[in-house]
Structures are given as structure tokens and as C-alpha cells.
Design an enzyme around this catalytic site. Structure first.
Site, PDB file in Angstrom:
ATOM      1  CG  ASP A 115     -20.149  41.950  -4.961  1.00 43.45           C
ATOM      2  OD1 ASP A 115     -20.835  41.353  -5.798  1.00 43.45           O
ATOM      3  OD2 ASP A 115     -19.494  41.370  -4.065  1.00 43.45           O
ATOM      4  CG  ASP A 175     -23.846  37.756  -6.081  1.00 43.05           C
ATOM      5  OD1 ASP A 175     -22.981  37.378  -5.277  1.00 43.05           O
ATOM      6  OD2 ASP A 175     -25.058  37.485  -5.968  1.00 43.05           O
ATOM      7  CD  GLU A 230     -20.413  33.810  -6.341  1.00 44.06           C
ATOM      8  OE1 GLU A 230     -20.288  33.190  -5.283  1.00 44.06           O
ATOM      9  OE2 GLU A 230     -21.406  34.512  -6.591  1.00 44.06           O
ATOM     10  CG  HIS A 266     -18.649  37.259   1.072  1.00 41.52           C
ATOM     11  ND1 HIS A 266     -17.960  37.325  -0.110  1.00 41.52           N
ATOM     12  CD2 HIS A 266     -19.951  37.179   0.738  1.00 41.52           C
ATOM     13  CE1 HIS A 266     -18.809  37.293  -1.115  1.00 41.52           C
ATOM     14  NE2 HIS A 266     -20.032  37.210  -0.624  1.00 41.52           N
ATOM     15  CG  ASP A 267     -20.334  33.487  -0.164  1.00 49.03           C
ATOM     16  OD1 ASP A 267     -21.028  34.153   0.627  1.00 49.03           O
ATOM     17  OD2 ASP A 267     -20.280  33.718  -1.392  1.00 49.03           O
TER      18      ASP A 267
HETATM   19  C1  GLC Z   1     -23.062  34.961  -3.873  1.00 52.73           C
HETATM   20  C2  GLC Z   1     -22.540  35.797  -2.730  1.00 52.73           C
HETATM   21  C3  GLC Z   1     -23.237  35.365  -1.480  1.00 52.73           C
HETATM   22  C4  GLC Z   1     -24.716  35.628  -1.627  1.00 52.73           C
HETATM   23  C5  GLC Z   1     -25.264  34.936  -2.874  1.00 52.73           C
HETATM   24  C6  GLC Z   1     -26.604  35.493  -3.250  1.00 52.73           C
HETATM   25  O1  GLC Z   1     -22.690  33.642  -3.778  1.00 52.73           O
HETATM   26  O2  GLC Z   1     -21.151  35.683  -2.661  1.00 52.73           O
HETATM   27  O3  GLC Z   1     -22.744  36.000  -0.336  1.00 52.73           O
HETATM   28  O4  GLC Z   1     -25.403  35.174  -0.501  1.00 52.73           O
HETATM   29  O5  GLC Z   1     -24.434  35.118  -3.995  1.00 52.73           O
HETATM   30  O6  GLC Z   1     -26.469  36.790  -3.735  1.00 52.73           O
END
Ligand code: GLC
Length: 546
Positions: A99, A200, A266, A327-328
Site C-alpha cells: 500500500d 492511497d 484508490e 478498512h474504511d
Molecule cells: C485512505 C485510507 C484510509 C486513510 C486515508 C489517509 O482513504 O484507506 O485508511 O485513513 O486514506 O491516508
């Protein structure tokens, strides 16, 4: 004929390292713990593992705040463990994705420490610093989770920008040194054998270099596609054209080290915006996460529409990504309710459509969200918004305290569910349902959600039609009877999938040539393949040749 790249047909399992398996009983999952469970993931049938960050980090956002991209947070292990993990994954014929948090570092990263020292520090321009408008921040940009994205730093009387939380300052990718430092990080891990990266919040990587204010809207709550919210359209701080150029550059870096390497982004925004990351000539990221399955409805029409949209937007050689949770997000099983039949037909869909399925750890056993009040949140997002009453949060359908979806993996019915020993204190409490919902008991039960996942994954691995075939949706099941039917086609072979999303029994006249039952969910394998009687919430996969 050239074979498809591996990633177009793969299946991905996401591991959240803190919560997966603790090997040294400090209550925190770790790399050695993951290694000890690789056979589980392999036996399930997954081909690729994506691991959330374990790099050096003060853990203020549990690893999404990196302080050294080459180091490992000691509670997770060390570099030898990580190298061993890569080797162990490859030995099993699987792939591994790391990641990469490129958008921001931790406030504790030495780059930021230097940058904040003085206005003329050589690292000053590695981050985004501006003078305020009097006492006010430099412009109106809001952080993604809300509140101004600008943070005042007394030392130099300027403001720095953070797309996410204040302790995650954004890097400045207009600065070529930043770019090459991050490309070096990518090269380093690729050379260690990593098969690619999940990127990310890549949609926020560039901000307008003229710092223009975002236009206002009446919209307070963020839209589903996250293109506006907090009373503004996020035009100048997200999805900037330069991000697409960076996606292409990054792709070249990956190609140089590993021509088969995968970049999966993402990104949030309109359908058109998120697709643009793939590049106009398919020369950007390989795939982006698609979010339509996050807010799902158990009905054929919903799943049919998602298929129609993804097929239209991501025709071959593009590859749509089918993901229910991460995980979010609230856990899949908490979204759909306690009926295990739902989880099974949703898996049937996810593993038989054309695209890459991504499973969040625990989804395969029907793990539920832990029920935590935001007041004691360990998640910095939850803590930040803990003043909002839980009742309101639930009413608005927000998911603020992400602790819920991050509880320890439930391996068995011993105390602490086999995540750590009974006398250790897990970093988040194990879900109270662990005695009934756990890997060990579900492996032993032929009809469990876990065994449905396993059966589907194994079938998909062996079946070229399911892996590689094109997809067409059958008209006769147009969703009106809550039946969804689609065919996968490869050369002269086909596979037919029919799913009954209804709470009632349904009949289906099978006029296709697919008459051989390959797999069933919620129904008997011995049905009449010409005319199926589907029990409520059931489904079948039929093949046409031996
Ligand atoms: C992404 C991750 C999340 C994190 C955010 C900041 O959305 O999936 O868990 O808090 O980015 O890095």
C-alpha cells in the site's frame, strides 16, 4: 495468443496487518502472523494479497501516516520479516501488493521536520506551504474528512496543507525532487519483489498550483462520488489533470522494474474522472477501485445495473473491480443484515462476473462490525468526530469510527478468537460473536459462507470461462422477478449464472445450452437444468461442456 496479464484475472484478499494475526502476543497483528496464515489464504483460493501499510509510522492513522518508507514499524516486524513475507507469498504461487501512501507523509517524517524548520529550508517546497489571508487560511479548500485542509504553523508563520488529517501533510508533487524520491521508494520495493501497489487517495495527489478557491454549492454532506461536500465543489483540490500525468509516469517506473506490475488506485470522483486515471491509451493505472457495491441493495435490479454500468464503462481490455468493503467501510455483513444467504449470493456474484474481486479479511466468514462508540475511538477519524452523537451518525448513514471494521480476525472459538493468546490484550476487542463466527468452525461446516467462498474461488481458478470470458446479461431475467442471469463466454464455451435475489421461490426456464451444474448456492445440485426452481436467495452456475 498472448495470455492476459495476471492481474486482469486475479482475485485479491486484503489484509489489515494490525488485526490479522498476532505472532508474539502483544495484542497487535504482525508480519510473522501474516506469514503463518498464508496457507489459509492460499487454500481459500485467493491469488493476490494486498497488505495495508506496515512502514515506519507513529501509527496516528494506523500506518497511513508514514515516517520512513524504507523502514518497518517494529510492532509489525522488521525488513527481514517483510522480505520473508514476499518470498513466502511467491513460493505459494501468489502475488503481493503493498500500500503506497504517496499523497502525504506523517508529520514526523524527517522530510516534514526539515520542511517546517524555516522558509528557506531545502525541503520547504517538498510540502505545500502558503501564507494566510490575514488570520485566515490561504484559501477555502476543505480536507476530505471536513474542516479546513490548512494548518497554521507558528514557527514560520505559514500554513501547510493536508488533504486528510492535520498530522498527514501533503507532499508537493510539482517539485521534481519529491517525485523522484517517491519513485525511488516504488523502485526499491519492486526490486524486492513486490508485484505492485494499491495507491492511497491518489485523487488528491495534485492540488491547483494557482490555489484557486473551490466554487460553493448548497451541498453540505459529501456526495456519493465525493466530488463535492462541505458547501463546496472539490474542483481545485481533487482530481487535477496533473494526477493523470503522474499515473502514467508511475506506470513507466513500474514497467521498468516489473512489466507485469500492478497499480490499483484508490480514487473518488465522477465515473468519468475515476476512469481517466487509466489513461487515454490505457497507459495509466491498471485498475481503479469502483465503489457502487458499497451502498448495496439486495435486489436483482441493483446488481444488474452495476453490471450494466461497469460493462459499459470498462469494456475489455479494461478490468472492473468488484469490492464490498475495506478498512474504511462498514463491513459487508453489517450492511446486509444477519441472513447468511445474502452473503452467499453476493459472493456468487462477486466471483463470477467479469473483473477482479477484492475481499476484505473476515468477509469470507461473515464477520460483523464491532459496535464502538466514537467517544473511545482508536481511529483518528472516529476520535475527530466523536462530538457527533452516535444516533445522528447512524441516521445519516455515515461511517465515522472505522474501529468497527478493524476488529481482530476470528480464527477460532478460544478466548481472543485465536488472534492472540488468551492472556494478551488485543489492540481492539474481539467481536463478541467470535464463538459462532470463526474460521475453524466454518471450515468444518460444509454449508458455511467460508466454504461457499472456497468453492467459488476454486471453481474460478480452474475455469477459463469464468476467469477470462466476456459477459452478457440475459434479457429474460430483467430484474423484474428479482432474478439475475448472465453468461460468460470464452471461445466456444459458456457459463451461465442465475441468482435469485427474491425472498420467494422463483422459476427459471433455461433456454441456453448450459445445462451442467457446476456450483449451487442455497439449493440442491440435482435440480432440473431445463427448468429451475430457485429457493429464496439462491443461485447456480451452469457450464456447457465437459
Ligand atoms: C485512505 C485510507 C484510509 C486513510 C486515508 C489517509 O482513504 O484507506 O485508511 O485513513 O486514506 O491516508
Amino acid at each position: 495468443m498472448v495470455n492476459k496479464p495476471w492481474w486482469q484475472t486475479t482475485t485479491i484478499y486484503q489484509v489489515y496487518p494490525r488485526s490479522f494475526k498476532d505472532s508474539n502476543n502483544d495484542g497487535i497483528g504482525d508480519i510473522r502472523g501474516i506469514i503463518s496464515k498464508l496457507d489459509y489464504i492460499k487454500d481459500l483460493g485467493f491469488e493476490t494479497i494486498w497488505i495495508s501499510p506496515f512502514f515506519s509510522s507513529p501509527q496516528a492513522d494506523w500506518g497511513y501516516d508514514v515516517s520512513d518508507y524504507y523502514g518497518i514499524t517494529p510492532e509489525y516486524g522488521d525488513r527481514t520479516d517483510v522480505e520473508e513475507l514476499i518470498r513466502a507469498v511467491h513460493q505459494r504461487g501468489m502475488r503481493i501488493l503493498f500500500d503506497l501512501v504517496m499523497n502525504h507523509t506523517s508529520i514526523e517524517h524527517p522530510w516534514f521536520q526539515e520542511s517546517r524548520n524555516s522558509r528557506d529550508n531545502p525541503k520547504r517546497d517538498w510540502y505545500i506551504w502558503r501564507s494566510g489571508r490575514g488570520n485566515r487560511p490561504p484559501n477555502n479548500w476543505m480536507a476530505i474528512p471536513g474542516g479546513s485542509g490548512w494548518h497554521y504553523d507558528k514557527r514560520t508563520d505559514q500554513w501547510y496543507y493536508a488533504s486528510f488529517l492535520p498530522f498527514q501533510p501533503d507532499l508537493n508533487y510539482y517539485n521534481s525532487e519529491v517525485k523522484s524520491a517517491m519513485f525511488d521508494v516504488a523502485r526499491y520495493w519492486l526490486n524486492k519483489g513486490v508485484d505492485g501497489f494499491r495507491l492511497d487517495i491518489f485523487h488528491s495527489i495534485f492540488k491547483d498550483n494557482q490555489f484557486r478557491n473551490n466554487p460553493s454549492t448548497f451541498r453540505y454532506l459529501p456526495t456519493d462520488d465525493l466530488s463535492s461536500g462541505w458547501f463546496q465543489k472539490w474542483d481545485y483540490n481533487l482530481n487535477r489533470p496533473e494526477a493523470i500525468v503522474l499515473a502514467k509516469e508511475l506506470r513507466e517506473i513500474v514497467d521498468d522494474s516489473n512489466p507485469e506490475g500492478l497499480l490499483i488506485g484508490e480514487v473518488y470522483g465522477s465515473d468519468e474522472k475515476i476512469k481517466s486515471y487509466l489513461g487515454d491509451r490505457n497507459d495509466g493505472l491498471n485498475m481503479v477501485f469502483l465503489w457502487k457495491l458499497d451502498k448495496l441493495e439486495i435486489c436483482a435490479r441493483f446488481f444488474r445495473n452495476v453490471l450494466l454500468e461497469y460493462e459499459a464503462q470498462y469494456p475489455l481490455p479494461y478490468t472492473p473491480v468488484f469490492v464490498y468493503g475495506n478498512h474504511d467501510l462498514r463491513r459487508l455483513f453489517s450492511k446486509i443484515g444477519p441472513d447468511v444467504r445474502f452473503a452467499k449470493i453476493l459472493a456468487l456474484y462477486q466471483f463470477t462476473v467479469r473483473g477482479v474481486p477484492v475481499t476484505y479479511y473476515g468477509e469470507e466468514i461473515g464477520m460483523l462490525d464491532g459496535n464502538f462508540s466514537a467517544r473511545n475511538a482508536r481511529d483518528p477519524m472516529g476520535a475527530r468526530f466523536s462530538w457527533i452523537p452516535d444516533i445522528l451518525v447512524n441516521k445519516l448513514g455515515f461511517y465515522i469510527n472505522r474501529d468497527g471494521c478493524r476488529t481482530p480476525m476470528q480464527w477460532d472459538n478460544t478466548d481472543n478468537a485465536g488472534f492472540c493468546s488468551a492472556d494478551a490484550q488485543p489492540w481492539l476487542p474481539v467481536h463478541q460473536d467470535y464463538e459462532s463466527i470463526n474460521v475453524k468452525s466454518e471450515l468444518a461446516c460444509p454449508d458455511s459462507i467460508l466454504n461457499v467462498y472456497k468453492g467459488l474461488l476454486h471453481l474460478r481458478r480452474e475455469n477459463t470461462v469464468l476467469r477470462e470470458g466476456t459477459l452478457d446479461i440475459l434479457d429474460e431475467a430483467d430484474g423484474s422477478h428479482n432474478l439475475l442471469a448472465y453468461r460468460r463466454n470464452y471461445k466456444h464455451e459458456s457459463v451461465l449464472v442465475v441468482i435469485n435475489f427474491s425472498d420467494r421461490a422463483r422459476e427459471f426456464k433455461n433456454v441456453t445450452k448450459c445445462k451442467r451444474v457446476l456450483f449451487t448456492v442455497g439449493m440442491d445440485k440435482q435440480g432440473n437444468p431445463e427448468e429451475f426452481d430457485f429457493p429464496p436467495y439462491s443461485g447456480v452456475i451452469l457450464g456447457d461442456s465437459w
